[in-house]
Design an enzyme around this catalytic site. Structure first.
Site, PDB file in Angstrom:
ATOM      1  N   LYS A   1      -2.760  -2.124  -2.954  1.00  0.00           N
ATOM      2  CA  LYS A   1      -3.779  -1.205  -2.442  1.00  0.00           C
ATOM      3  C   LYS A   1      -3.336   0.208  -2.759  1.00  0.00           C
ATOM      4  O   LYS A   1      -2.316   0.680  -2.242  1.00  0.00           O
ATOM      5  CB  LYS A   1      -3.988  -1.394  -0.934  1.00  0.00           C
TER       6      LYS A   1
ATOM      7  N   GLU B   1       0.816  -1.222   0.000  1.00  0.00           N
ATOM      8  CA  GLU B   1       0.000   0.000   0.000  1.00  0.00           C
ATOM      9  C   GLU B   1       0.850   1.272   0.000  1.00  0.00           C
ATOM     10  O   GLU B   1       1.087   1.878   1.049  1.00  0.00           O
ATOM     11  CB  GLU B   1      -0.956   0.041   1.200  1.00  0.00           C
TER      12      GLU B   1
END
Length: 297
Positions: A215, A178
């Site tokens: 993500k 992420e």
């Protein structure tokens, strides 16, 4: 088929989204305030975490929080270590709700340098990953932050993320990589273009058997991450809401056909501790349906 294989297949192929229920120390008071629990309502860290666990438990046990629309859920370590209805949280998620459990493993963000904030050091990561395996966790999540289009900073962020991803994979878990781009960055589109190029470079260097979930902030250029979604080392590309309202996040997500949601604030929007169970279930169900529809658009 083993549990891990069943979870992997579900994460790679099933329709739905990942619920982010992993607010930690710094973001917990804000999440509670959104839910109608103010600092005056609890005293000290123990009561604060008890309040947020009660909120998360209420979400997880809600009528619509099932495998019909929710693929996975990201947990804070304290949530993983806690029970819901007398059963460990990750175990309840998979066995009772059909939802794949993930664990937030990062310890927060380092100070800004070169327009980014790297992950803080995680010297006890191997021990945490070992514990996660005993708790029935499928994968991990680790968040860093890009604030501006700085080539060196973005290269550093992605390199660190993939170093951690290899460590997570070696422990038998699937990492959610992420590197968030701040939605209010003045150079958001340029930063995302740099980020996409760095991500593809590192994906191409991953050996077979090391798979990741990405993500990412919903990109300014719709479809920017389509090639990453099609990469053989990527199980899924998921989007963070990044501070957008549920309506705006879902609208933007629906323009990116190879991304699904992994929302936190947008999932809990409009929920209140003062709601009756019927009111709560209805409001959460409406959010879940909106996010699901945007994820399968």
């Amino acid at each position: 088929m083993s549990v891990k294989d069943a979870q992997r297949t579900r994460m790679a192929t099933a329709p739905g989204f990942i619920a982010a229920l992993d607010q930690s120390g710094g973001s917990t008071p804000k999440a509670l305030a959104q839910y109608g629990v103010e600092p005056a309502d609890y005293s000290g860290e123990v009561e604060m975490y008890a309040a947020v666990h009660a909120m998360r438990s209420r979400i997880i046990l809600a009528d619509d929080f099932t495998s019909d629309k929710v693929l996975g859920a990201i947990l804070f370590e304290r949530t993983m270590d806690s029970d819901i209805n007398g059963k460990p949280t990750a175990q309840l998620l998979w066995e009772d709700r059909g939802v794949v459990p993930f664990l937030k493993i990062d310890k927060g963000l380092a100070d800004e340098a070169n327009g980014v904030q790297l992950l803080k050091p995680m010297p006890e990561l191997d021990a945490l990953l070992a514990k996660a395996n005993t708790k029935g966790i499928f994968g991990t999540k680790e968040r860093s932050l890009v604030l501006e289009a700085n080539a060196q900073g973005i290269a550093d962020v992605v390199a660190q993320q993939f170093d951690v991803a290899r460590q997570v994979s070696a422990a038998g878990l699937v990492p959610i990589v992420e590197p968030e781009v701040h939605i209010e960055s003045a150079t958001k589109a340029d930063a995302e273009a740099m980020l996409e190029a760095e991500i593809m470079k590192h994906l191409n260097d991953l050996p077979e058997g090391v798979d990741v979930i990405l993500k990412l902030t919903i990109p300014t250029q719709a479809g920017l991450y389509d090639a990453a979604a099609d990469h053989p080392r990527v199980l899924r590309v998921v989007a963070l809401s990044g501070g957008y309202s549920t309506e705006v996040a879902c609208d933007l997500l629906s323009q990116n056909h190879k991304m699904i949601a992994s929302f936190s604030r947008a999932l809990a929007e409009g929920l209140s501790v003062k709601m009756s169970e019927s009111e709560f279930n209805t409001a959460l169900g409406q959010n879940i349906t909106k996010i699901y529809n945007a994820s399968v658009a």
